[in-house]
Design a protein around this motif. Structure first.
Motif, PDB file in Angstrom:
ATOM      1  N   MET A   1     -82.241  56.492   1.107  1.00  0.00           N
ATOM      2  CA  MET A   1     -81.664  55.387   1.824  1.00  0.00           C
ATOM      3  C   MET A   1     -80.231  55.192   1.325  1.00  0.00           C
ATOM      4  N   HIS A   2     -79.308  55.006   2.240  1.00  0.00           N
ATOM      5  CA  HIS A   2     -77.906  54.839   1.901  1.00  0.00           C
ATOM      6  C   HIS A   2     -77.520  53.373   1.979  1.00  0.00           C
ATOM      7  N   THR A   3     -76.661  52.968   1.040  1.00  0.00           N
ATOM      8  CA  THR A   3     -76.140  51.604   1.054  1.00  0.00           C
ATOM      9  C   THR A   3     -74.777  51.624   1.726  1.00  0.00           C
ATOM     10  N   ILE A   4     -74.629  50.826   2.743  1.00  0.00           N
ATOM     11  CA  ILE A   4     -73.373  50.759   3.479  1.00  0.00           C
ATOM     12  C   ILE A   4     -72.817  49.343   3.347  1.00  0.00           C
ATOM     13  N   THR A   5     -71.580  49.261   2.910  1.00  0.00           N
ATOM     14  CA  THR A   5     -70.913  47.962   2.833  1.00  0.00           C
ATOM     15  C   THR A   5     -70.152  47.757   4.132  1.00  0.00           C
ATOM     16  N   LEU A   6     -70.574  46.790   4.897  1.00  0.00           N
ATOM     17  CA  LEU A   6     -69.926  46.510   6.158  1.00  0.00           C
ATOM     18  C   LEU A   6     -68.696  45.649   5.924  1.00  0.00           C
ATOM     19  N   ALA A   7     -67.662  45.911   6.653  1.00  0.00           N
ATOM     20  CA  ALA A   7     -66.431  45.115   6.650  1.00  0.00           C
ATOM     21  C   ALA A   7     -65.749  45.092   5.292  1.00  0.00           C
ATOM     22  N   ALA A   8     -65.860  46.192   4.528  1.00  0.00           N
ATOM     23  CA  ALA A   8     -65.217  46.230   3.214  1.00  0.00           C
ATOM     24  C   ALA A   8     -63.704  46.108   3.348  1.00  0.00           C
ATOM     25  N   GLY A   9     -63.142  46.757   4.359  1.00  0.00           N
ATOM     26  CA  GLY A   9     -61.701  46.662   4.570  1.00  0.00           C
ATOM     27  C   GLY A   9     -61.271  45.268   4.954  1.00  0.00           C
ATOM     28  N   TRP A  10     -62.096  44.574   5.731  1.00  0.00           N
ATOM     29  CA  TRP A  10     -61.757  43.216   6.144  1.00  0.00           C
ATOM     30  C   TRP A  10     -61.776  42.252   4.965  1.00  0.00           C
ATOM     31  N   ILE A  11     -62.696  42.482   4.043  1.00  0.00           N
ATOM     32  CA  ILE A  11     -62.774  41.618   2.862  1.00  0.00           C
ATOM     33  C   ILE A  11     -61.515  41.772   2.017  1.00  0.00           C
ATOM     34  N   GLN A  12     -61.089  43.017   1.803  1.00  0.00           N
ATOM     35  CA  GLN A  12     -59.863  43.246   1.034  1.00  0.00           C
ATOM     36  C   GLN A  12     -58.643  42.695   1.766  1.00  0.00           C
ATOM     37  N   THR A  13     -58.617  42.855   3.083  1.00  0.00           N
ATOM     38  CA  THR A  13     -57.508  42.320   3.866  1.00  0.00           C
ATOM     39  C   THR A  13     -57.472  40.799   3.763  1.00  0.00           C
ATOM     40  N   GLY A  14     -58.614  40.153   3.876  1.00  0.00           N
ATOM     41  CA  GLY A  14     -58.682  38.691   3.756  1.00  0.00           C
ATOM     42  C   GLY A  14     -58.259  38.217   2.384  1.00  0.00           C
ATOM     43  N   THR A  15     -58.671  38.938   1.340  1.00  0.00           N
ATOM     44  CA  THR A  15     -58.264  38.579  -0.016  1.00  0.00           C
ATOM     45  C   THR A  15     -56.760  38.721  -0.176  1.00  0.00           C
ATOM     46  N   GLY A  16     -56.202  39.805   0.350  1.00  0.00           N
ATOM     47  CA  GLY A  16     -54.758  40.011   0.273  1.00  0.00           C
ATOM     48  C   GLY A  16     -53.992  38.941   1.025  1.00  0.00           C
ATOM     49  N   LEU A  17     -54.460  38.592   2.213  1.00  0.00           N
ATOM     50  CA  LEU A  17     -53.812  37.527   2.986  1.00  0.00           C
ATOM     51  C   LEU A  17     -53.922  36.187   2.277  1.00  0.00           C
ATOM     52  N   GLY A  18     -55.066  35.942   1.664  1.00  0.00           N
ATOM     53  CA  GLY A  18     -55.246  34.693   0.933  1.00  0.00           C
ATOM     54  C   GLY A  18     -54.268  34.572  -0.210  1.00  0.00           C
ATOM     55  N   ASN A  19     -54.074  35.656  -0.953  1.00  0.00           N
ATOM     56  CA  ASN A  19     -53.116  35.629  -2.064  1.00  0.00           C
ATOM     57  C   ASN A  19     -51.694  35.473  -1.554  1.00  0.00           C
ATOM     58  N   ASP A  20     -51.364  36.154  -0.445  1.00  0.00           N
ATOM     59  CA  ASP A  20     -50.024  36.033   0.119  1.00  0.00           C
ATOM     60  C   ASP A  20     -49.764  34.625   0.644  1.00  0.00           C
ATOM     61  N   ILE A  21     -50.742  34.055   1.315  1.00  0.00           N
ATOM     62  CA  ILE A  21     -50.585  32.709   1.854  1.00  0.00           C
ATOM     63  C   ILE A  21     -50.461  31.699   0.718  1.00  0.00           C
ATOM     64  N   LYS A  22     -51.264  31.877  -0.343  1.00  0.00           N
ATOM     65  CA  LYS A  22     -51.161  30.984  -1.497  1.00  0.00           C
ATOM     66  C   LYS A  22     -49.777  31.077  -2.129  1.00  0.00           C
ATOM     67  N   SER A  23     -49.266  32.283  -2.234  1.00  0.00           N
ATOM     68  CA  SER A  23     -47.929  32.482  -2.788  1.00  0.00           C
ATOM     69  C   SER A  23     -46.868  31.818  -1.910  1.00  0.00           C
ATOM     70  N   LEU A  24     -46.995  31.968  -0.595  1.00  0.00           N
ATOM     71  CA  LEU A  24     -46.047  31.325   0.318  1.00  0.00           C
ATOM     72  C   LEU A  24     -46.100  29.812   0.222  1.00  0.00           C
ATOM     73  N   ILE A  25     -47.280  29.268   0.092  1.00  0.00           N
ATOM     74  CA  ILE A  25     -47.421  27.817   0.008  1.00  0.00           C
ATOM     75  C   ILE A  25     -46.755  27.292  -1.257  1.00  0.00           C
ATOM     76  N   PHE A  26     -47.054  27.913  -2.402  1.00  0.00           N
ATOM     77  CA  PHE A  26     -46.536  27.406  -3.667  1.00  0.00           C
ATOM     78  C   PHE A  26     -45.069  27.732  -3.906  1.00  0.00           C
ATOM     79  N   ASN A  27     -44.587  28.860  -3.383  1.00  0.00           N
ATOM     80  CA  ASN A  27     -43.213  29.274  -3.653  1.00  0.00           C
ATOM     81  C   ASN A  27     -42.223  28.893  -2.559  1.00  0.00           C
ATOM     82  N   VAL A  28     -42.710  28.638  -1.343  1.00  0.00           N
ATOM     83  CA  VAL A  28     -41.796  28.339  -0.242  1.00  0.00           C
ATOM     84  C   VAL A  28     -42.103  26.989   0.399  1.00  0.00           C
ATOM     85  N   ALA A  29     -43.341  26.782   0.811  1.00  0.00           N
ATOM     86  CA  ALA A  29     -43.677  25.595   1.602  1.00  0.00           C
ATOM     87  C   ALA A  29     -43.527  24.297   0.808  1.00  0.00           C
ATOM     88  N   ILE A  30     -44.058  24.245  -0.405  1.00  0.00           N
ATOM     89  CA  ILE A  30     -43.984  23.006  -1.175  1.00  0.00           C
ATOM     90  C   ILE A  30     -42.538  22.659  -1.529  1.00  0.00           C
TER      91      ILE A  30
END
Length: 93
Positions: A1-30
């Motif tokens: 039986m094989h283990t398949i991780t679904l949406a692994a790329g989407w999880i990494q993309t979401g994490t990357g966007l979250g870090n970028d958005i957090k950086s934008l909020i703290f360094n630019v928006a505030i």
């Protein structure tokens, strides 16, 4: 039986966007919103007192948001000291 991780790329993309958005909020928006706040208060009141208080308040907000890492460490330290500190009896609480 094989283990398949679904949406692994989407999880990494979401994490990357979250870090970028957090950086934008703290360094630019505030900082930008602090500047807008000072300009609007100065424009609406046309008085030095409220404008100086707006500058002080904006500086406090900007400074606290810039030092979020230090505040996080201090909060964690306080919680650790509280949890592991002296044992309080039921009467002390």
């Amino acid at each position: 039986m094989h283990t398949i991780t679904l949406a692994a790329g989407w999880i990494q993309t979401g994490t990357g966007l979250g870090n970028d958005i957090k950086s934008l909020i703290f360094n630019v928006a505030i900082p930008a919103m602090c500047g807008v706040f000072v300009v609007v208060v100065g424009w609406k009141t046309k008085a030095p007192g409220p404008t100086i208080m707006a500058v002080i308040f904006a500086g406090i907000v900007w400074g606290l948001s810039a030092n979020m890492g230090a505040l996080k460490d201090k909060t964690t330290e306080d919680i650790t000291n509280y949890n592991g500190g002296s044992r309080l009896s039921r009467m002390d609480q």
